[in-house]
Design a protein around this motif. Structure first.
Motif, PDB file in Angstrom:
ATOM      1  N   VAL A  41       2.866  -4.200 -14.439  1.00  0.00           N
ATOM      2  CA  VAL A  41       2.604  -3.108 -15.376  1.00  0.00           C
ATOM      3  C   VAL A  41       2.002  -1.947 -14.596  1.00  0.00           C
ATOM      4  CG1 VAL A  41       1.374  -2.395 -17.461  1.00  0.00           C
ATOM      5  CG2 VAL A  41       2.215  -4.746 -17.258  1.00  0.00           C
ATOM      6  N   MET A  42       2.635  -0.774 -14.732  1.00  0.00           N
ATOM      7  CA  MET A  42       2.167   0.421 -14.023  1.00  0.00           C
ATOM      8  C   MET A  42       1.533   1.419 -14.976  1.00  0.00           C
ATOM      9  SD  MET A  42       5.090   1.272 -11.174  1.00  0.00           S
ATOM     10  CE  MET A  42       4.009   2.308 -10.175  1.00  0.00           C
ATOM     11  N   GLU A  43       0.476   2.036 -14.518  1.00  0.00           N
ATOM     12  CA  GLU A  43      -0.134   3.169 -15.232  1.00  0.00           C
ATOM     13  C   GLU A  43      -0.453   4.239 -14.208  1.00  0.00           C
ATOM     14  OE1 GLU A  43      -3.508   1.822 -17.505  1.00  0.00           O
ATOM     15  OE2 GLU A  43      -2.271   0.523 -18.764  1.00  0.00           O
ATOM     16  N   VAL A  44       0.011   5.451 -14.476  1.00  0.00           N
ATOM     17  CA  VAL A  44      -0.208   6.625 -13.606  1.00  0.00           C
ATOM     18  C   VAL A  44      -0.289   6.303 -12.106  1.00  0.00           C
ATOM     19  CG1 VAL A  44      -1.122   8.186 -15.357  1.00  0.00           C
ATOM     20  CG2 VAL A  44      -2.684   6.615 -14.260  1.00  0.00           C
ATOM     21  N   GLY A  45       0.785   5.724 -11.604  1.00  0.00           N
ATOM     22  CA  GLY A  45       0.917   5.528 -10.159  1.00  0.00           C
ATOM     23  C   GLY A  45       0.189   4.336  -9.579  1.00  0.00           C
ATOM     24  N   ASN A  46      -0.367   3.496 -10.462  1.00  0.00           N
ATOM     25  CA  ASN A  46      -1.036   2.265 -10.005  1.00  0.00           C
ATOM     26  C   ASN A  46      -0.439   1.059 -10.705  1.00  0.00           C
ATOM     27  OD1 ASN A  46      -3.370   3.325  -8.365  1.00  0.00           O
ATOM     28  ND2 ASN A  46      -3.761   4.387 -10.293  1.00  0.00           N
ATOM     29  N   ILE A  47      -0.479  -0.092 -10.028  1.00  0.00           N
ATOM     30  CA  ILE A  47      -0.137  -1.342 -10.713  1.00  0.00           C
ATOM     31  C   ILE A  47      -1.429  -1.918 -11.271  1.00  0.00           C
ATOM     32  CG2 ILE A  47       0.596  -3.732 -10.339  1.00  0.00           C
ATOM     33  CD1 ILE A  47       2.788  -2.583  -8.511  1.00  0.00           C
ATOM     34  N   VAL A  48      -1.475  -2.085 -12.593  1.00  0.00           N
ATOM     35  CA  VAL A  48      -2.721  -2.520 -13.235  1.00  0.00           C
ATOM     36  C   VAL A  48      -2.689  -3.997 -13.615  1.00  0.00           C
ATOM     37  CG1 VAL A  48      -3.367  -0.224 -14.061  1.00  0.00           C
ATOM     38  CG2 VAL A  48      -1.900  -1.669 -15.493  1.00  0.00           C
ATOM     39  N   LEU A  83       2.449   7.824  -6.400  1.00  0.00           N
ATOM     40  CA  LEU A  83       2.092   6.405  -6.256  1.00  0.00           C
ATOM     41  C   LEU A  83       0.841   6.321  -5.385  1.00  0.00           C
ATOM     42  CD1 LEU A  83       5.571   4.691  -5.561  1.00  0.00           C
ATOM     43  CD2 LEU A  83       4.388   4.920  -7.749  1.00  0.00           C
ATOM     44  N   HIS A  84      -0.158   5.579  -5.887  1.00  0.00           N
ATOM     45  CA  HIS A  84      -1.473   5.560  -5.226  1.00  0.00           C
ATOM     46  C   HIS A  84      -1.729   4.252  -4.489  1.00  0.00           C
ATOM     47  CE1 HIS A  84      -1.929   8.984  -7.848  1.00  0.00           C
ATOM     48  NE2 HIS A  84      -1.984   8.234  -8.925  1.00  0.00           N
ATOM     49  N   GLY A  85      -0.777   3.820  -3.662  1.00  0.00           N
ATOM     50  CA  GLY A  85      -1.048   2.619  -2.869  1.00  0.00           C
ATOM     51  C   GLY A  85      -0.727   1.331  -3.617  1.00  0.00           C
ATOM     52  N   ILE A  86       0.523   1.192  -4.076  1.00  0.00           N
ATOM     53  CA  ILE A  86       0.892  -0.004  -4.859  1.00  0.00           C
ATOM     54  C   ILE A  86       1.349  -1.145  -3.944  1.00  0.00           C
ATOM     55  CG2 ILE A  86       1.517   1.376  -6.888  1.00  0.00           C
ATOM     56  CD1 ILE A  86       4.494   0.644  -6.209  1.00  0.00           C
ATOM     57  N   ASN A  87       1.152  -2.361  -4.428  1.00  0.00           N
ATOM     58  CA  ASN A  87       1.622  -3.585  -3.760  1.00  0.00           C
ATOM     59  C   ASN A  87       2.496  -4.348  -4.744  1.00  0.00           C
ATOM     60  OD1 ASN A  87      -0.018  -3.541  -1.192  1.00  0.00           O
ATOM     61  ND2 ASN A  87      -1.631  -3.373  -2.733  1.00  0.00           N
ATOM     62  N   LEU A  88       3.643  -4.797  -4.259  1.00  0.00           N
ATOM     63  CA  LEU A  88       4.588  -5.467  -5.155  1.00  0.00           C
ATOM     64  C   LEU A  88       5.481  -6.356  -4.298  1.00  0.00           C
ATOM     65  CD1 LEU A  88       6.543  -3.471  -7.847  1.00  0.00           C
ATOM     66  CD2 LEU A  88       7.822  -4.890  -6.282  1.00  0.00           C
ATOM     67  N   SER A  89       5.838  -7.538  -4.816  1.00  0.00           N
ATOM     68  CA  SER A  89       6.755  -8.389  -4.052  1.00  0.00           C
ATOM     69  C   SER A  89       7.817  -8.979  -4.974  1.00  0.00           C
ATOM     70  CB  SER A  89       5.990  -9.515  -3.358  1.00  0.00           C
ATOM     71  OG  SER A  89       5.490 -10.399  -4.327  1.00  0.00           O
ATOM     72  N   VAL A  90       8.976  -9.234  -4.397  1.00  0.00           N
ATOM     73  CA  VAL A  90      10.091  -9.820  -5.139  1.00  0.00           C
ATOM     74  C   VAL A  90      10.634 -10.976  -4.302  1.00  0.00           C
ATOM     75  CG1 VAL A  90      12.375  -9.398  -6.143  1.00  0.00           C
ATOM     76  CG2 VAL A  90      10.668  -7.551  -6.114  1.00  0.00           C
ATOM     77  N   GLN A  91      10.711 -12.162  -4.920  1.00  0.00           N
ATOM     78  CA  GLN A  91      11.261 -13.335  -4.222  1.00  0.00           C
ATOM     79  C   GLN A  91      12.768 -13.406  -4.472  1.00  0.00           C
ATOM     80  OE1 GLN A  91       8.994 -14.910  -2.425  1.00  0.00           O
ATOM     81  NE2 GLN A  91       7.330 -13.768  -3.398  1.00  0.00           N
ATOM     82  N   GLY A 101       6.360   8.429 -16.756  1.00  0.00           N
ATOM     83  CA  GLY A 101       5.455   9.071 -15.801  1.00  0.00           C
ATOM     84  C   GLY A 101       4.516   8.115 -15.090  1.00  0.00           C
ATOM     85  N   ALA A 102       4.705   6.805 -15.308  1.00  0.00           N
ATOM     86  CA  ALA A 102       3.810   5.819 -14.674  1.00  0.00           C
ATOM     87  C   ALA A 102       4.130   5.629 -13.192  1.00  0.00           C
ATOM     88  CB  ALA A 102       3.908   4.473 -15.404  1.00  0.00           C
ATOM     89  N   GLY A 103       5.368   5.991 -12.795  1.00  0.00           N
ATOM     90  CA  GLY A 103       5.759   5.838 -11.394  1.00  0.00           C
ATOM     91  C   GLY A 103       6.821   4.779 -11.169  1.00  0.00           C
ATOM     92  N   LYS A 104       7.437   4.307 -12.262  1.00  0.00           N
ATOM     93  CA  LYS A 104       8.424   3.218 -12.144  1.00  0.00           C
ATOM     94  C   LYS A 104       9.670   3.667 -11.371  1.00  0.00           C
ATOM     95  CE  LYS A 104       8.933   2.656 -16.623  1.00  0.00           C
ATOM     96  NZ  LYS A 104       8.241   3.876 -17.116  1.00  0.00           N
ATOM     97  N   ASN A 146       0.827  -1.220   0.000  1.00  0.00           N
ATOM     98  CA  ASN A 146       0.000   0.000   0.000  1.00  0.00           C
ATOM     99  C   ASN A 146       0.861   1.271   0.000  1.00  0.00           C
ATOM    100  OD1 ASN A 146      -2.350   1.539   0.059  1.00  0.00           O
ATOM    101  ND2 ASN A 146      -2.361   1.649   2.286  1.00  0.00           N
ATOM    102  N   LEU A 147       1.837   1.317  -0.908  1.00  0.00           N
ATOM    103  CA  LEU A 147       2.803   2.427  -0.908  1.00  0.00           C
ATOM    104  C   LEU A 147       2.248   3.660  -1.618  1.00  0.00           C
ATOM    105  CD1 LEU A 147       5.759   3.361  -0.289  1.00  0.00           C
ATOM    106  CD2 LEU A 147       6.355   2.516  -2.562  1.00  0.00           C
ATOM    107  N   HIS A 148       2.257   4.766  -0.900  1.00  0.00           N
ATOM    108  CA  HIS A 148       1.897   6.075  -1.457  1.00  0.00           C
ATOM    109  C   HIS A 148       3.138   6.964  -1.386  1.00  0.00           C
ATOM    110  CE1 HIS A 148      -2.629   5.667  -1.273  1.00  0.00           C
ATOM    111  NE2 HIS A 148      -2.244   4.663  -0.506  1.00  0.00           N
ATOM    112  N   VAL A 149       3.391   7.699  -2.476  1.00  0.00           N
ATOM    113  CA  VAL A 149       4.485   8.676  -2.481  1.00  0.00           C
ATOM    114  C   VAL A 149       3.959   9.974  -3.073  1.00  0.00           C
ATOM    115  CG1 VAL A 149       6.718   9.296  -3.515  1.00  0.00           C
ATOM    116  CG2 VAL A 149       6.372   6.989  -2.637  1.00  0.00           C
ATOM    117  N   ASN A 150       4.257  11.075  -2.419  1.00  0.00           N
ATOM    118  CA  ASN A 150       3.848  12.394  -2.922  1.00  0.00           C
ATOM    119  C   ASN A 150       5.067  13.217  -3.304  1.00  0.00           C
ATOM    120  OD1 ASN A 150       1.415  11.486  -1.706  1.00  0.00           O
ATOM    121  ND2 ASN A 150       0.751  13.604  -1.472  1.00  0.00           N
TER     122      ASN A 150
END
Length: 236
Positions: free
Chosen positions: A206-213, A17-25, A37-40, A6-10
Motif C-alpha cells: 500500500v502506497m501513500e504519497v511516495g512511500n510504502i506504508v 518516490l521517497h526511498g521505497i523497498n519492494l520485492s517480487v518473487q 498520486g501515491a506513486g504507483k 531505497n528507490l527515489h524518483v524526482n
C-alpha cells in the motif's frame, strides 16, 4: 526475482518516490494499491526505465536495471501494459501485436506467442485486421496486455487494467491475468479496484504519497480494517 531498494524518483524538484523497498518473487502476483498520486505508476515506470531513479537500486535476478535503457529492460524480460492502454490507434490489432515483439528475433517464438494471445483473447483474433482505434475500451485493454505479452516477458507490469471497464469485463480481464500467471509469468498489478486486485494477488503493498506504508499477504490486507475503510468502502 525483482527487488527495489531505497528507490527515489524526482520529477524536476519534486520527489515522487521517497526511498521505497519492494520485492517480487518468481511466480507471484503482487499488487500495489494506493490513491491517485501515491506513486504507483511512477514505480512501474522506474522498473521499465521510463523514469530514472535519482537514488537507490532496481535489481532483476540480481542484475541492476536502474542503469539500463528502456528497450534493454524489455529484452531482459519485463514488459508493461500502460495506464490508458496506449494502443496505436491508426495501426491494426495485428500490427500493434507485432510492435510488442520488436525485441524478439526468434520467428517461431513470435508465432507461438501470437497464437497463445489470440487464444487468451479470441475477440482480438476476430479483429486482427481492424484498426486499434475502432476497438471498444475493453478490447483495447486486451490488446495492450496482448502487446506486452508479445515481448515474451518473465514479469508483466499491469497499470490499471480495469480502469473505465464495465464490471463483467473487469472480471474477464482479472480471470485472464490469473491464466497468464499460471503460464509462469510473474505479475505486478497496479489497480484502483482494490478488492478485485487483493483477491487475485498473493501479496500487496500500500502506497501513500511516495512511500510504502504497508506490506502483507493479500488475504490479510483484505481483512485489515484500515484497508477496508480506505480502499474497500467500509466493512464487508
Amino acid at each position: 526475482m525483482l527487488e527495489i531498494r531505497n528507490l527515489h524518483v524526482n520529477y524536476g524538484n519534486v520527489e515522487a518516490l521517497h526511498g521505497i523497498n519492494l520485492s517480487v518473487q518468481k511466480g507471484e502476483i503482487v499488487t500495489i494499491l494506493g490513491a491517485n498520486g501515491a506513486g504507483k505508476s511512477t514505480t512501474l515506470n522506474a522498473i521499465c526505465g521510463l523514469v530514472k531513479a535519482t537514488k537507490g537500486e532496481i535489481l532483476f535476478n540480481g542484475e541492476p536495471l536502474h542503469t539500463q535503457r528502456a528497450h534493454t529492460i524489455v529484452s531482459k524480460g519485463i514488459a508493461q501494459s500502460p495506464e490508458g492502454r496506449r494502443v496505436f490507434s491508426t495501426l491494426t490489432v495485428a500490427e500493434n501485436m507485432m510492435l510488442g515483439a520488436f525485441t524478439i528475433k526468434d520467428k517461431a517464438l513470435i508465432s507461438k506467442n501470437e497464437d497463445w494471445i489470440y487464444d487468451l483473447f479470441p475477440r482480438l483474433a476476430e479483429r486482427r485486421d481492424q484498426l486499434a482505434g475502432t476497438l471498444s475500451g475493453g478490447e483495447q485493454q486486451m490488446l495492450a496486455i496482448g502487446r506486452a505479452l508479445m515481448a515474451n516477458p518473465r514479469i508483466l507490469l499491469l497499470d490499471e487494467p480495469s480502469l473505465g471497464l464495465a464490471p463483467i469485463l473487469v472480471k474477464s480481464i482479472f480471470d485472464t491475468v490469473r491464466t497468464i500467471n499460471s503460464h509462469g509469468v510473474t505479475v505486478v498489478l497496479v489497480e484502483q479496484n482494490a478488492r478485485a486486485a487483493l483477491k487475485l494477488a498473493n501479496r500487496g503493498y500500500v502506497m501513500e504519497v511516495g512511500n510504502i506504508v504497508l506490506e502483507d499477504k493479500a488475504a490479510s490486507l483484505l481483512n485489515n480494517p484500515d484497508i477496508q475503510k480506505a480502499y474497500l468502502g467500509g466493512g464487508h
